[in-house]
Design a protein around this motif. Structure first.
Motif, PDB file in Angstrom:
ATOM      1  N   GLY A 156       0.829  -1.203   0.000  1.00  0.00           N
ATOM      2  CA  GLY A 156       0.000   0.000   0.000  1.00  0.00           C
ATOM      3  C   GLY A 156       0.858   1.245   0.000  1.00  0.00           C
ATOM      4  N   SER A 157       0.186   2.379   0.202  1.00  0.00           N
ATOM      5  CA  SER A 157       0.882   3.667   0.124  1.00  0.00           C
ATOM      6  C   SER A 157       0.506   4.536   1.313  1.00  0.00           C
ATOM      7  CB  SER A 157       0.492   4.382  -1.175  1.00  0.00           C
ATOM      8  OG  SER A 157       1.051   5.676  -1.197  1.00  0.00           O
ATOM      9  N   ILE A 158       1.530   5.054   1.993  1.00  0.00           N
ATOM     10  CA  ILE A 158       1.316   5.955   3.122  1.00  0.00           C
ATOM     11  C   ILE A 158       1.849   7.323   2.726  1.00  0.00           C
ATOM     12  CG2 ILE A 158       1.927   6.422   5.531  1.00  0.00           C
ATOM     13  CD1 ILE A 158       2.201   3.399   5.961  1.00  0.00           C
ATOM     14  N   SER A 189      12.152   7.248   7.493  1.00  0.00           N
ATOM     15  CA  SER A 189      12.488   6.140   8.392  1.00  0.00           C
ATOM     16  C   SER A 189      11.552   4.958   8.173  1.00  0.00           C
ATOM     17  CB  SER A 189      12.385   6.599   9.851  1.00  0.00           C
ATOM     18  OG  SER A 189      13.060   7.814  10.041  1.00  0.00           O
ATOM     19  N   LEU A 190      10.255   5.229   8.086  1.00  0.00           N
ATOM     20  CA  LEU A 190       9.285   4.156   7.878  1.00  0.00           C
ATOM     21  C   LEU A 190       9.450   3.529   6.496  1.00  0.00           C
ATOM     22  CD1 LEU A 190       6.157   5.887   9.434  1.00  0.00           C
ATOM     23  CD2 LEU A 190       7.235   3.812  10.322  1.00  0.00           C
ATOM     24  N   ALA A 191       9.778   4.368   5.510  1.00  0.00           N
ATOM     25  CA  ALA A 191       9.903   3.873   4.130  1.00  0.00           C
ATOM     26  C   ALA A 191      10.941   2.756   4.056  1.00  0.00           C
ATOM     27  CB  ALA A 191      10.277   5.013   3.192  1.00  0.00           C
ATOM     28  N   MET A 192      12.054   2.941   4.763  1.00  0.00           N
ATOM     29  CA  MET A 192      13.121   1.925   4.717  1.00  0.00           C
ATOM     30  C   MET A 192      12.619   0.580   5.217  1.00  0.00           C
ATOM     31  SD  MET A 192      16.318   3.876   6.422  1.00  0.00           S
ATOM     32  CE  MET A 192      16.462   5.625   6.138  1.00  0.00           C
ATOM     33  N   GLU A 193      11.970   0.590   6.369  1.00  0.00           N
ATOM     34  CA  GLU A 193      11.614  -0.679   7.007  1.00  0.00           C
ATOM     35  C   GLU A 193      10.411  -1.345   6.362  1.00  0.00           C
ATOM     36  OE1 GLU A 193      11.791  -0.951  11.311  1.00  0.00           O
ATOM     37  OE2 GLU A 193      12.752   1.013  11.368  1.00  0.00           O
ATOM     38  N   LEU A 194       9.527  -0.550   5.787  1.00  0.00           N
ATOM     39  CA  LEU A 194       8.286  -1.121   5.243  1.00  0.00           C
ATOM     40  C   LEU A 194       8.400  -1.520   3.776  1.00  0.00           C
ATOM     41  CD1 LEU A 194       5.799   1.219   7.108  1.00  0.00           C
ATOM     42  CD2 LEU A 194       5.836  -1.279   7.270  1.00  0.00           C
ATOM     43  N   ALA A 195       9.499  -1.142   3.128  1.00  0.00           N
ATOM     44  CA  ALA A 195       9.627  -1.427   1.686  1.00  0.00           C
ATOM     45  C   ALA A 195       9.543  -2.927   1.404  1.00  0.00           C
ATOM     46  CB  ALA A 195      10.937  -0.859   1.160  1.00  0.00           C
ATOM     47  N   LYS A 196      10.087  -3.747   2.281  1.00  0.00           N
ATOM     48  CA  LYS A 196      10.090  -5.198   2.015  1.00  0.00           C
ATOM     49  C   LYS A 196       8.667  -5.758   2.030  1.00  0.00           C
ATOM     50  CE  LYS A 196      10.958  -6.991   6.725  1.00  0.00           C
ATOM     51  NZ  LYS A 196       9.526  -7.207   6.989  1.00  0.00           N
ATOM     52  N   ASP A 197       7.744  -5.041   2.635  1.00  0.00           N
ATOM     53  CA  ASP A 197       6.330  -5.444   2.640  1.00  0.00           C
ATOM     54  C   ASP A 197       5.530  -4.730   1.537  1.00  0.00           C
ATOM     55  OD1 ASP A 197       6.389  -7.211   4.927  1.00  0.00           O
ATOM     56  OD2 ASP A 197       6.754  -5.419   6.124  1.00  0.00           O
ATOM     57  N   ARG A 200       4.817   1.642   0.655  1.00  0.00           N
ATOM     58  CA  ARG A 200       5.605   2.838   0.337  1.00  0.00           C
ATOM     59  C   ARG A 200       5.221   3.968   1.289  1.00  0.00           C
ATOM     60  NH1 ARG A 200       4.052   4.980  -3.982  1.00  0.00           N
ATOM     61  NH2 ARG A 200       2.135   3.841  -4.363  1.00  0.00           N
ATOM     62  N   VAL A 201       6.195   4.778   1.645  1.00  0.00           N
ATOM     63  CA  VAL A 201       5.933   5.908   2.550  1.00  0.00           C
ATOM     64  C   VAL A 201       6.617   7.146   1.981  1.00  0.00           C
ATOM     65  CG1 VAL A 201       5.935   6.747   4.927  1.00  0.00           C
ATOM     66  CG2 VAL A 201       6.059   4.274   4.492  1.00  0.00           C
ATOM     67  N   ASN A 202       5.834   8.172   1.702  1.00  0.00           N
ATOM     68  CA  ASN A 202       6.364   9.422   1.157  1.00  0.00           C
ATOM     69  C   ASN A 202       5.773  10.603   1.910  1.00  0.00           C
ATOM     70  OD1 ASN A 202       7.846   8.504  -1.444  1.00  0.00           O
ATOM     71  ND2 ASN A 202       5.869   7.451  -1.581  1.00  0.00           N
ATOM     72  N   SER A 203       6.479  11.728   1.882  1.00  0.00           N
ATOM     73  CA  SER A 203       5.915  12.951   2.475  1.00  0.00           C
ATOM     74  C   SER A 203       5.607  13.956   1.367  1.00  0.00           C
ATOM     75  CB  SER A 203       6.879  13.555   3.501  1.00  0.00           C
ATOM     76  OG  SER A 203       8.175  13.729   2.956  1.00  0.00           O
ATOM     77  N   VAL A 204       4.550  14.718   1.603  1.00  0.00           N
ATOM     78  CA  VAL A 204       4.141  15.786   0.689  1.00  0.00           C
ATOM     79  C   VAL A 204       4.351  17.111   1.427  1.00  0.00           C
ATOM     80  CG1 VAL A 204       2.137  16.841  -0.428  1.00  0.00           C
ATOM     81  CG2 VAL A 204       2.513  14.397  -0.622  1.00  0.00           C
ATOM     82  N   HIS A 205       4.866  18.102   0.689  1.00  0.00           N
ATOM     83  CA  HIS A 205       5.263  19.366   1.326  1.00  0.00           C
ATOM     84  C   HIS A 205       4.555  20.545   0.660  1.00  0.00           C
ATOM     85  CE1 HIS A 205       8.521  17.325   3.553  1.00  0.00           C
ATOM     86  NE2 HIS A 205       8.352  16.460   2.562  1.00  0.00           N
ATOM     87  N   GLY A 265      10.104   6.911   0.177  1.00  0.00           N
ATOM     88  CA  GLY A 265      11.103   7.707   0.893  1.00  0.00           C
ATOM     89  C   GLY A 265      11.293   9.091   0.301  1.00  0.00           C
ATOM     90  N   ALA A 266      10.419   9.482  -0.614  1.00  0.00           N
ATOM     91  CA  ALA A 266      10.583  10.774  -1.290  1.00  0.00           C
ATOM     92  C   ALA A 266       9.880  11.883  -0.515  1.00  0.00           C
ATOM     93  CB  ALA A 266      10.013  10.701  -2.707  1.00  0.00           C
ATOM     94  N   ALA A 267      10.418  13.078  -0.653  1.00  0.00           N
ATOM     95  CA  ALA A 267       9.798  14.276  -0.088  1.00  0.00           C
ATOM     96  C   ALA A 267       9.357  15.140  -1.267  1.00  0.00           C
ATOM     97  CB  ALA A 267      10.795  15.021   0.795  1.00  0.00           C
ATOM     98  N   LEU A 268       8.066  15.149  -1.542  1.00  0.00           N
ATOM     99  CA  LEU A 268       7.542  15.801  -2.750  1.00  0.00           C
ATOM    100  C   LEU A 268       7.025  17.203  -2.411  1.00  0.00           C
ATOM    101  CD1 LEU A 268       6.658  15.829  -5.692  1.00  0.00           C
ATOM    102  CD2 LEU A 268       4.667  14.469  -5.055  1.00  0.00           C
ATOM    103  N   ALA A 269       7.755  18.202  -2.853  1.00  0.00           N
ATOM    104  CA  ALA A 269       7.333  19.593  -2.615  1.00  0.00           C
ATOM    105  C   ALA A 269       6.297  20.002  -3.649  1.00  0.00           C
ATOM    106  CB  ALA A 269       8.543  20.519  -2.689  1.00  0.00           C
TER     107      ALA A 269
END
Ligand SMILES: NC(=O)c1ccc[n+]([C@@H]2O[C@H](COP(=O)([O-])OP(=O)(O)OC[C@H]3O[C@@H](n4cnc5c(N)ncnc54)[C@H](O)[C@@H]3O)[C@@H](O)[C@H]2O)c1
Length: 277
Positions: A156-158, A189-197, A200-205, A265-269
């Motif tokens: 999924g996607s966070i 931090s979460l993106a690294m550990e959850l990728a194997k499952d 995906r974890v990204n931040s929006v700015h 793990g991306a920070a999308l501005a």
């Protein structure tokens, strides 16, 4: 492609279920509607009540009901409940109820937030604590309330809502900047550990967005700039005009969809350039 074919195309998040916090108004409502337009069902929460130390009103139960009405008008299902993101147990109860009704969870949008704009010497321990509790621990709570459903469902996607201030701090926002930099770090931090499952974890700015939060924050900057004009240029975007919430929702939609399967793990501005200098 003919117009009739367009209307029968599957949506970009068809069949997915998205959990969104702060969905009573502003960007949270826009995210709910944008994802529903593209075929998602929604689990929505909002505190729908005042938050202590915040000098502007939060949304109301009527606002949250209006979000639900607008999602249903798009022929999508929604489970909408009042809950405070500082209360992990309450969030978990809503998510579990939503998953029981809607069948699954694919997307988590941790959007709820507050902004108390004051100069450094007026920041109290209460202002600092409330901001970190809602904007950082609340985001962590939001993830923790739903992430196991994503793992169990195969991925999924966070999407964590930070701010341009979570990439480049802005003046008179010590608590807010601290919380939003924390959200940026939380996503990576979460993106690294959850990728194997396959989660995906990204931040929006976002930069300045036309919502109640900005309406109340922007006038608070004006007298302060007279005291310290050196900071005056820090708030401007390169693109002129006022950004509507839907611009952020389009970024959230991309990150929620399978169009971004390898983005994590991306920070999308989405800020008209504001954080890029
Ligand atoms: N508006 C901007 O200019 C701007 C810029 C950058 C980032 N952001 C971020 O975007 C997000 C959305 O803000 P917005 O612009 O839509 O503002 P908004 O004030 O219009 O909406 C925020 C929503 O969050 C809800 N909320 C607040 N505290 C809550 C809590 N403890 N539990 C549950 N719900 C709560 C409010 O009731 C409200 O409905 C926030 O995280 C904010 O920090 C906003």
């Amino acid at each position: 492609m003919r117009i009739e074919e367009l209307s029968t195309m599957p949506g970009r998040v068809a069949g997915k279920v998205a959990f969104i916090t702060g969905a009573g108004r502003g960007q949270g409502r826009a995210h709910a509607l944008r994802l529903a337009e593209e075929g998602a069902d929604i689990i929505a929460v909002d505190i729908a009540a005042p938050v202590e130390n915040v000098p502007y009103p939060m949304s109301t139960p009527e606002d949250l009901a209006e979000t639900a009405r607008q999602v249903e008008a798009l022929d999508r299902r929604i489970v909408a409940e009042v809950a405070d993101v500082r209360d992990l147990g309450a969030l978990k109860a809503v998510v579990d109820k939503g998953v029981a009704q809607l069948g699954r969870l694919d997307v988590i949008s941790a959007n709820a937030g507050i902004d108390i704009t004051v100069p450094w010497h007026k920041v109290t321990p209460e202002i600092m604590r409330t901001t970190i509790d809602v904007n950082l621990i609340g985001v962590w709570n939001t993830v923790m309330a739903g992430v196991q459903h994503l793992v169990d469902g195969g991925g999924g996607s966070i999407i964590l809502t930070s701010s341009a201030n979570g990439l480049k701090a802005g003046p008179y926002q010590v608590p807010y900047n601290s919380s939003k930099f924390g959200v940026t770090a939380l996503a990576k931090s979460l993106a690294m550990e959850l990728a194997k499952d396959h989660v995906r974890v990204n931040s929006v700015h976002p930069g300045g967005v036309d919502t109640t939060m900005a309406e109340f924050a922007l006038p608070a900057f004006e007298p302060m700039h007279e005291d310290n004009p050196a900071l005056f240029g820090m708030l401007g975007a390169w693109i002129p005009g006022v950004m509507p919430p839907r611009e952020i929702s389009n970024a959230v939609l991309f990150l929620a969809s399978d169009e971004s399967t390898w983005v994590t793990g991306a920070a999308l501005a989405v800020d008209g350039g504001m954080s890029q200098y």
